[in-house]
Design an enzyme around this catalytic site. Structure first.
Site, PDB file in Angstrom:
ATOM      1  N   ASP A  38      42.515  40.447  37.220  1.00  0.00           N
ATOM      2  CA  ASP A  38      41.246  41.244  37.199  1.00  0.00           C
ATOM      3  C   ASP A  38      41.497  42.621  36.649  1.00  0.00           C
ATOM      4  OD1 ASP A  38      39.325  39.446  40.023  1.00  0.00           O
ATOM      5  OD2 ASP A  38      39.937  39.117  37.934  1.00  0.00           O
ATOM      6  N   TYR A  66      49.212  39.117  47.138  1.00  0.00           N
ATOM      7  CA  TYR A  66      48.512  39.911  46.956  1.00  0.00           C
ATOM      8  C   TYR A  66      48.419  40.898  48.045  1.00  0.00           C
ATOM      9  CZ  TYR A  66      46.631  37.308  42.829  1.00  0.00           C
ATOM     10  OH  TYR A  66      46.759  36.727  41.522  1.00  0.00           O
ATOM     11  N   ASP A  80      33.526  41.383  44.769  1.00  0.00           N
ATOM     12  CA  ASP A  80      34.121  42.490  45.110  1.00  0.00           C
ATOM     13  C   ASP A  80      33.302  43.848  44.932  1.00  0.00           C
ATOM     14  OD1 ASP A  80      33.672  42.900  42.211  1.00  0.00           O
ATOM     15  OD2 ASP A  80      35.657  42.374  41.401  1.00  0.00           O
ATOM     16  N   ARG A 171      38.842  37.431  46.059  1.00  0.00           N
ATOM     17  CA  ARG A 171      37.704  37.809  46.395  1.00  0.00           C
ATOM     18  C   ARG A 171      36.755  36.761  46.966  1.00  0.00           C
ATOM     19  NH1 ARG A 171      34.949  37.456  40.942  1.00  0.00           N
ATOM     20  NH2 ARG A 171      36.404  36.827  39.371  1.00  0.00           N
TER      21      ARG A 171
END
Length: 299
Positions: A38, A66, A80, A171
């Site tokens: 992203d 992550y 997000d 997300r």
């Protein structure tokens, strides 16, 4: 110039933007990424250069790790912090409630991809349709959360690490956990810390890559392309097989291996000969004999 660069992607730039940066600084056209990250996220983005672009597809299916932050109490249209707040609710949950909620999202789960994603519907990306105010029905997809560790809970914010399979939207995970807690949630921070063997501690900044290019030290930062193929065992052939195997031919497995390997029909291996990585080979049966046939020559 062939290999993989472990890039530390900064926030505010697309994965294609990183590819363009590498092309410009290395003065090469044959450059590709190994799965999008992203624009608002930072972290590990392996970039394949030269012949290594032929192995980029093999990194798409690898596990990724992550570090993310979940902010509870609000829902955004993008799931997000870049989106518009569309719902709000009080956060009346205990730390034990958060821990229990996270526990429900480990292992194999189903996740509905967000509208703000690059998935396509009838040739058009979902985020393009979302910006037009349209919502398309999406089928839940099976993903795997291999590891999910809460690092810190402070107020309405939860910092956590997650290791997940291809196709996972962190997300959406935040959005789902928020709803599981009877409130809302969105992803406020995302950093990709690992893609298979490529780790953030060893990732290179744009400045480091540019400096290496300007001082003709690109070879120093290029990692071998076979790092993308660790899912396959290594198989080594005797030197006399080099010409045949490097030209995509096949060799009998009788008395040709330097190392003893267990193999079955259609197994794939990383093939080496004369101390060189040749490519990906596959075990085939010809006239009741096992042979190694090159599936992809990467010299």
């Amino acid at each position: 110039m062939n290999g993989i660069i472990n890039v530390l992607k900064p926030t505010g730039i697309t994965s294609h933007g990183v590819v363009s940066f590498i092309r410009k600084n290395l003065n090469m056209k044959k450059v590709g990424h190994t799965g999008t990250l992203d624009p608002n996220a930072a972290g590990v983005l392996p970039i394949c250069v030269g012949k290594a672009t032929k192995v980029s597809q093999f990194l798409l299916d690898k596990k990724k790790r992550y570090r993310a932050e979940l902010t509870l109490g609000k829902e955004t249209d993008t799931q997000d912090k870049s989106g518009n707040v569309i719902n709000e609710a009080k956060v009346n949950v205990k730390e034990s409630d958060i821990i229990k909620a996270f526990d429900k999202f480990r292992g194999n789960i189903f996740q509905t991809p967000p509208m703000f994603s690059a998935l396509k519907h009838k040739g058009k990306k979902l985020y393009e349709l979302a910006r037009e105010g349209k919502t398309i029905e999406r089928k839940p997809r099976k993903i795997t959360i291999y590891d999910l560790d809460i690092l810190n809970i402070e107020g309405n914010k939860v910092l956590f690490d997650v290791e997940c399979s291809k196709g996972t939207y962190v997300r959406t995970l935040c959005d789902d956990i928020g709803k599981e807690l009877g409130t809302y949630g969105y992803m406020s921070v995302l950093i990709r810390t690992k893609v298979d063997m490529f780790e953030i501690d060893e990732a290179l900044t744009f400045e480091e890559i540019k400096e290496a290019a300007e001082s003709n030290r690109i070879d120093d930062i290029l990692l071998p392309m076979d790092m993308a193929l660790t899912q396959y065992d290594k198989i080594e052939l005797n030197d006399e097989n080099y010409k045949i195997i490097s030209n995509g031919g096949r060799v009998s497995l009788r008395n040709t291996l330097i190392t003893n390997n267990q193999f079955n029909l259609n197994d794939k291996f990383r093939v080496y000969c004369m101390d060189s990585f040749i490519g990906i080979g596959i075990i085939k049966d010809y006239e009741n004999n096992y042979y190694l046939k090159m599936d992809k020559v990467l010299l």
